[in-house]
Design an enzyme around this catalytic site. Structure first.
Site, PDB file in Angstrom:
ATOM      1  N   HIS A 161       0.824  -1.218   0.000  1.00 55.51           N
ATOM      2  CA  HIS A 161       0.000   0.000   0.000  1.00 55.51           C
ATOM      3  C   HIS A 161       0.859   1.269   0.000  1.00 55.51           C
ATOM      4  CE1 HIS A 161      -3.365  -2.679   0.931  1.00 55.51           C
ATOM      5  NE2 HIS A 161      -2.589  -3.208   1.855  1.00 55.51           N
ATOM      6  N   SER A 287      15.591  15.238 -19.953  1.00 52.76           N
ATOM      7  CA  SER A 287      14.537  16.248 -20.021  1.00 52.76           C
ATOM      8  C   SER A 287      14.970  17.346 -20.970  1.00 52.76           C
ATOM      9  CB  SER A 287      14.274  16.833 -18.629  1.00 52.76           C
ATOM     10  OG  SER A 287      13.483  18.001 -18.713  1.00 52.76           O
TER      11      SER A 287
END
Length: 469
Positions: A161, A287
């Protein structure tokens, strides 16, 4: 050397994800339109061989048809189809023009178009699976098995989780995918073997062949045996849909395993986790505006390809439905299965490449483990307290974890200070105490399980691993 203008194609599978000429040529050999027509012609040849063996067609017919197929081009079949508006009739017409008058009547003799189409499709997907998909998947599997074994003892925090759980090892993390991919490979092998053909005529009742043969099912068996195929138990004008549906399902579910692996590895590259990294080439850019970035592009690409092609399984399920003995509602949709296979192969190649160069950041893996080191022994502590007779061990430890979060004290130190838990510590065995004092020891049998899984699949797939850690 570039021999095709890949940028004139429409599909990104051609101009973006199959730029390697050798790889493209290998895939094209099985999945291109040229390959489709060649395999359909091969089915026609199998028919001629059996007719000649049974004494109906001239003994010279197989050699004539074989020579005609060697001279056949995809372009001329398509040109003929422009006139006939029927692809298989076009193929037969082109072959008939290249053989003698005595041979011509026996091309497509007693056949319907989907005796040829469906049989050829089963044949090409069998070949594709055995000669392309399975060898490449096993190469990727070997790469993951080597990582798993190499990292079988490296402690990693478990995560459920999105939260830190109890410790495992990084090898155990990878072993999950060794097992899952291994099982998918076995499923592909099994479903590949179950692909079937047909030679049962227009509605599958052997109407035409029964005029000439007392044993039309035996005749069908002989034709398919020439191709290494078996017949389905029941066909209509088309092969029963389930063998192909099951085959494609195994490919899609395999793709899902690759996507799950890619997503897990992508998450482990997050800046705040940074436990692994992709190899970054010297001139590679992460990037367009942030020069420091190193994005997990390969793993993201695999997940993105899966998103594009996984929904195609719905179409394959829809193609199970055909009205009565035949309709044409799968004639277009089924032609896109090669794209799914090509995308899967692209993902396999990409993951094999990036997995072979996976970088494990040992310091960050240790640092992440240390973050909640004092808390992750809550599970063994509660179980040991319960075993020692504490009536509400889970609640007692839950309260201690809340206290630990407010202080710099470890759970062990809080146990020592607790009046409620006084005396329980002394009841623990030395090995049990060590787990509480050294949480890195609390990895269960992660390392042993990893080794067991790796060696199991190594034996099944008969490949050699570099097993030195």
């Amino acid at each position: 050397m570039q021999t095709r203008d890949i940028f004139a194609n429409i599909s990104p599978l051609d101009h973006r994800y199959s730029r390697d000429e050798d790889d493209y040529a290998e895939i094209s050999k099985y999945l291109s339109e040229k390959a489709t027509i060649a395999l359909q012609a091969e089915v026609e040849l199998a028919l001629i061989k059996v007719l000649a063996a049974r004494g109906l067609a001239p003994q010279t017919a197989p050699a004539e048809v074989e020579k005609a197929i060697a001279e056949l081009t995809t372009a001329e079949v398509y040109a003929e189809e422009a006139k006939t508006k029927h692809n298989i009739r076009a193929l037969v017409n082109c072959l008939q023009k290249k053989v003698s008058k005595k041979c011509r009547p026996f091309l497509h003799f007693t056949a319907t178009s989907y005796d040829i189409v469906d049989t050829a499709n089963s044949l090409r997907y069998q070949k594709t699976a055995r000669e392309l998909i399975l060898p490449r998947l096993k190469k990727l599997h070997k790469s993951w098995a080597e990582i798993a074994f190499r990292e079988k003892d490296r402690v990693q925090i478990g995560r459920t989780h999105g939260q830190h759980a109890v410790p495992i090892t990084f090898g155990f993390t990878i072993a999950e995918y060794v097992a899952r991919l291994g099982e998918r490979i076995e499923e592909i092998e099994a479903k590949t073997d179950k692909l079937v053909g047909k030679f049962a005529g227009a509605v599958g009742a052997y109407n035409a062949s029964s005029i000439f043969f007392d044993d039309p099912e035996a005749f069908e068996k002989e034709v398919l045996a020439e191709l290494g195929l078996k017949a389905g138990e029941h066909s209509t004008q088309i092969v029963q849909a389930e063998p192909m549906t099951d085959f494609v399902h195994t490919l899609v579910s395999t793709f899902s395993v690759l996507a799950a692996f890619a997503d897990d590895m992508r998450q482990l590259q997050r800046s705040e986790i940074a436990e692994i990294g992709e190899f970054f080439a010297k001139d590679q850019v992460g990037s367009s505006t942030m020069p420091h970035k190193r994005n997990p592009i390969n793993y993201e690409n695999v997940k993105s390809l899966w998103k594009a092609f996984m929904p195609q399984m719905t179409t394959v399920y829809l193609d199970q439905l055909s009205e009565h003995q035949r309709d044409l509602t799968n004639s277009a949709s089924s032609r896109f299965i090669p794209e799914l296979i090509t995308a899967l192969l692209s993902a396999v190649s990409r993951l094999t490449r990036v997995s072979s160069k996976m970088v494990v950041d040992q310091k960050n893996m240790q640092k992440n483990f240390e973050q909640n080191k004092k808390m992750i022994v809550a599970e063994p502590l509660y179980i040991l307290l319960a075993a020692a007779g504490h009536p509400d061990a889970h609640e007692a430890v839950r309260k201690l974890t809340l206290e630990a979060q407010k202080t710099d004290l470890s759970l062990k130190e809080l146990v020592a200070q607790s009046k409620e838990l006084k005396g329980y510590w002394e009841n623990f065995r030395d090995l049990q105490k060590e787990i509480i004092l050294k949480p890195e020891k609390y990895t269960g049998i992660a390392a042993q399980k990893t080794e067991k899984i790796v060696k199991n699949w190594q034996k099944k797939f008969a490949y050699e691993l570099q097993l030195e850690v």
